[in-house]
Design an enzyme around this catalytic site. Structure first.
Site, mmCIF file in Angstrom:
data_model
loop_
_atom_site.group_PDB
_atom_site.id
_atom_site.type_symbol
_atom_site.label_atom_id
_atom_site.label_comp_id
_atom_site.label_asym_id
_atom_site.label_seq_id
_atom_site.Cartn_x
_atom_site.Cartn_y
_atom_site.Cartn_z
ATOM 1 N N CYS A 243 6.032 -1.472 -10.095
ATOM 2 C CA CYS A 243 6.749 -2.162 -9.021
ATOM 3 C C CYS A 243 8.241 -2.163 -9.317
ATOM 4 O O CYS A 243 8.650 -2.123 -10.471
ATOM 5 C CB CYS A 243 6.248 -3.598 -8.894
ATOM 6 S SG CYS A 243 4.642 -3.735 -8.100
ATOM 7 N N CYS B 254 0.888 -1.153 0.000
ATOM 8 C CA CYS B 254 0.000 0.000 0.000
ATOM 9 C C CYS B 254 0.929 1.206 0.000
ATOM 10 O O CYS B 254 1.993 1.161 0.621
ATOM 11 C CB CYS B 254 -0.884 -0.014 1.242
ATOM 12 S SG CYS B 254 -2.209 1.189 1.212
ATOM 13 N N CYS C 289 -4.238 -1.100 -2.114
ATOM 14 C CA CYS C 289 -4.832 0.212 -2.373
ATOM 15 C C CYS C 289 -4.730 0.502 -3.860
ATOM 16 O O CYS C 289 -3.809 0.045 -4.531
ATOM 17 C CB CYS C 289 -4.195 1.309 -1.528
ATOM 18 S SG CYS C 289 -2.553 1.847 -2.013
#
Length: 157
Positions: A88, A7, A80
Site C-alpha cells: 500500500c 481492488c 481482491c
C-alpha cells in the site's frame, strides 16, 4: 468513520463495496474505493445490479488510490487477492488494514442469468458484512479493536 475499499482495477468489487456501504450506513460511514491500477471505468453490470436494488450509483468512478493521498481512511479493506498482496502507499501507513476476499463476478462468462446470480451473490456478501459492521458499531472502534472486529466479519462466515 472513513473506509477505503481497494481492488486492483477498481471496477467491480470495490465499487460495489463503496456503494453498498454508503447506502446502508446512511452517513455513519464515508466509504470510497480505489485501485492500484484502475481500469478507468466502472463495470456496467456493477452499475446495473446496484441500480436494480435501489442503491445509488451517482459519483461512482474507477480511480487510483493516489487520488486519496489527502483523505486518510480509518480502515482500508482489500477485496481482491491481488490487491491484498500489493504494498500500500506509504500515506496509508496509519490506517487499519484488513482483507475481505470476494469472488469477482465480472470475470464470469455465462448466461445473463448466471451473471446476475454472481453479481447478486457478491452484493449479498458485501451487504451482510456491512450490516454486521454497523451492528457491531465498528465506526466507534479504533486501532487493534477495529482491525480485529473487521477481520472477524469474514472469519465468522
Amino acid at each position: 468513520m472513513k473506509i477505503l475499499y481497494i481492488c486492483t482495477h477498481n471496477r467491480c468489487r470495490s465499487i460495489l463495496s463503496e456503494a453498498v456501504t454508503n447506502y446502508l450506513s446512511q452517513g455513519r460511514i464515508d466509504a470510497r474505493s480505489a485501485g492500484s491500477q484502475p481500469s478507468g471505468e466502472v463495470h456496467p453490470l456493477s452499475l446495473k445490479y446496484l441500480a436494480e436494488r435501489g442503491i445509488s450509483t451517482e459519483g461512482l468512478k474507477s480511480q487510483s488510490w493516489d487520488d486519496f493521498e489527502s483523505w486518510t481512511p480509518d480502515l482500508v479493506v482489500t477485496v481482491c487477492d491481488s490487491a491484498a498482496g500489493e504494498a500500500c502507499p506509504i500515506w496509508l501507513g496509519e490506517s487499519t488494514k484488513v482483507h475481505w476476499g470476494l469472488e469477482d463476478p465480472s470475470k464470469l462468462e455465462g448466461s445473463e442469468e448466471e451473471l446476475a446470480r454472481a453479481f447478486h451473490q457478491t452484493i449479498d456478501a458485501i451487504q451482510a458484512r456491512v450490516e454486521k459492521m454497523l451492528e457491531l458499531e465498528l465506526d466507534k472502534k479504533h486501532g487493534s479493536d477495529l482491525r480485529d472486529a473487521a477481520q472477524a466479519l469474514v472469519q465468522g462466515e
